[in-house]
Write an enzyme that holds these catalytic residues in place. Structure first.
Site, short mmCIF file in Angstrom:
data_model
loop_
_atom_site.label_atom_id
_atom_site.label_comp_id
_atom_site.label_asym_id
_atom_site.label_seq_id
_atom_site.Cartn_x
_atom_site.Cartn_y
_atom_site.Cartn_z
N GLY A 152 -13.46 77.14 21.86
CA GLY A 152 -14.14 75.85 22.64
C GLY A 152 -13.83 75.44 23.99
O GLY A 152 -14.55 74.90 24.85
N ASP A 153 -12.44 75.98 24.41
CA ASP A 153 -12.02 75.80 25.92
C ASP A 153 -11.31 76.99 26.13
O ASP A 153 -10.24 77.11 26.87
CB ASP A 153 -11.47 74.55 25.91
CG ASP A 153 -11.07 74.30 27.42
OD1 ASP A 153 -11.79 74.84 28.62
OD2 ASP A 153 -10.06 73.41 27.68
N LEU A 154 -11.94 78.21 25.89
CA LEU A 154 -11.27 79.58 25.95
C LEU A 154 -11.23 80.22 27.56
O LEU A 154 -11.85 81.18 27.77
CB LEU A 154 -11.66 80.67 24.97
CG LEU A 154 -10.79 81.65 24.83
CD1 LEU A 154 -9.38 81.28 24.48
CD2 LEU A 154 -11.25 82.64 23.52
N TRP A 155 -10.77 79.55 28.50
CA TRP A 155 -10.67 80.18 29.81
C TRP A 155 -9.31 80.79 29.89
O TRP A 155 -8.61 80.85 28.90
CB TRP A 155 -10.64 78.95 30.98
CG TRP A 155 -9.38 78.09 30.88
CD1 TRP A 155 -9.17 77.04 30.05
CD2 TRP A 155 -8.48 78.00 32.15
NE1 TRP A 155 -7.88 76.61 30.47
CE2 TRP A 155 -7.60 76.94 31.69
CE3 TRP A 155 -8.27 78.84 33.22
CZ2 TRP A 155 -6.50 76.72 32.22
CZ3 TRP A 155 -7.08 78.65 34.10
CH2 TRP A 155 -6.22 77.59 33.68
N ASN A 158 -5.85 79.57 28.92
CA ASN A 158 -5.43 79.28 27.43
C ASN A 158 -5.54 80.19 26.37
O ASN A 158 -5.27 80.35 25.13
CB ASN A 158 -6.80 78.37 26.72
CG ASN A 158 -6.42 76.80 27.45
OD1 ASN A 158 -5.62 76.45 27.74
ND2 ASN A 158 -7.58 75.92 27.41
#
Length: 247
Positions: A152-155, A158
């Site tokens: 869900g926040d896979l920049w 991360n």
């Protein structure tokens, strides 16, 4: 064993992160292990980082596919048992379960942040209208996909590369579309992105010309960044919306 502790400012953010990590780690050990968490802070195993390699990137893609394949109850579903807030970075976002991915994505992910960016003057009026048109286009598209268990926040920041392989950290975990995590990795410059994709596709086959849909799945992170990081991301958001309208 070395540990890492952080103290987020946002209410219950540490517990939200712990819930997401625990849920993701149920599917793969390529997720950092939570040692403890409370209302104030979260402690995990410290990852000893090493330079990424093509082989490690392929393994990252493979493990991401395994996590996605573990599934979720619905689109927008939070980690089981978690009824508190869901954050992407420092911003809270809605997680209301639904069986319609497009409606979830438009109403709970893209438009709330686009409107907030507009109110902050980080997105122009014509730009907002383009984003709204793209969202209408998404709602009219036929999307046949099962809910995936998303990071869900896979920049790129991360996805760590440790001595024992790739490790995911700091999620905004929820049920969503599997292409969304892959699109965010591409947006923010994950190393060896083609190898990540190759590893992923060795486990899960994505439908059709899926890379053309990448801008659609980048609308959410770009809207978040337009709000938090300024009008430069508002311009990128409009470009992604224009690309979405061409799908």
């Amino acid at each position: 064993m070395e540990t890492f502790t952080k103290t987020p400012r946002e209410p219950r953010s540490a517990l939200a992160e712990a819930a997401g990590l625990t849920w993701l780690r149920q599917a793969s050990t390529a997720v950092v292990e939570v040692l403890s968490a409370d209302e104030r802070q979260i402690t995990t195993v410290r990852v000893e980082e090493v330079p990424p390699t093509p082989a490690a990137a392929r393994e990252a893609g493979r493990q991401l596919a395994i996590i996605h394949s573990a599934g979720a109850d619905s689109f927008g579903s939070p980690p089981p048992g978690w009824t508190g807030p869901n954050y992407i970075g420092t911003r809270q976002q809605e997680c209301t379960p639904t069986d319609n991915w497009a409606r979830f994505y438009v109403d709970q992910r893209v438009l709330p942040f686009a409107f907030a960016a507009y109110r902050r003057h980080h997105l122009s009026t014509p730009g907002l209208h383009t984003v709204q048109a793209a969202c209408e286009h998404v709602l009219n598209m036929a999307v046949d996909v099962e809910p995936a268990r998303l990071h869900g926040d896979l920049w790129a920041g991360n996805l760590l590369f440790g001595t024992e392989g790739p490790v995911l950290i700091d999620p905004a975990a929820h049920g969503g579309h599997p292409e969304t995590d892959l699109a965010m990795l591409a947006l923010f410059g994950a190393p060896f992105i083609e190898e990540i994709r190759r590893g992923y596709l060795g486990v899960v086959k994505l439908e059709g010309d899926w890379l053309r849909r990448t801008p659609m799945h980048q609308l959410h992170p770009l809207a978040v960044h337009a709000l938090t990081h300024g009008p430069g991301y508002g311009v990128q958001l409009v470009r992604a919306a224009e690309a979405t309208l061409r799908l």
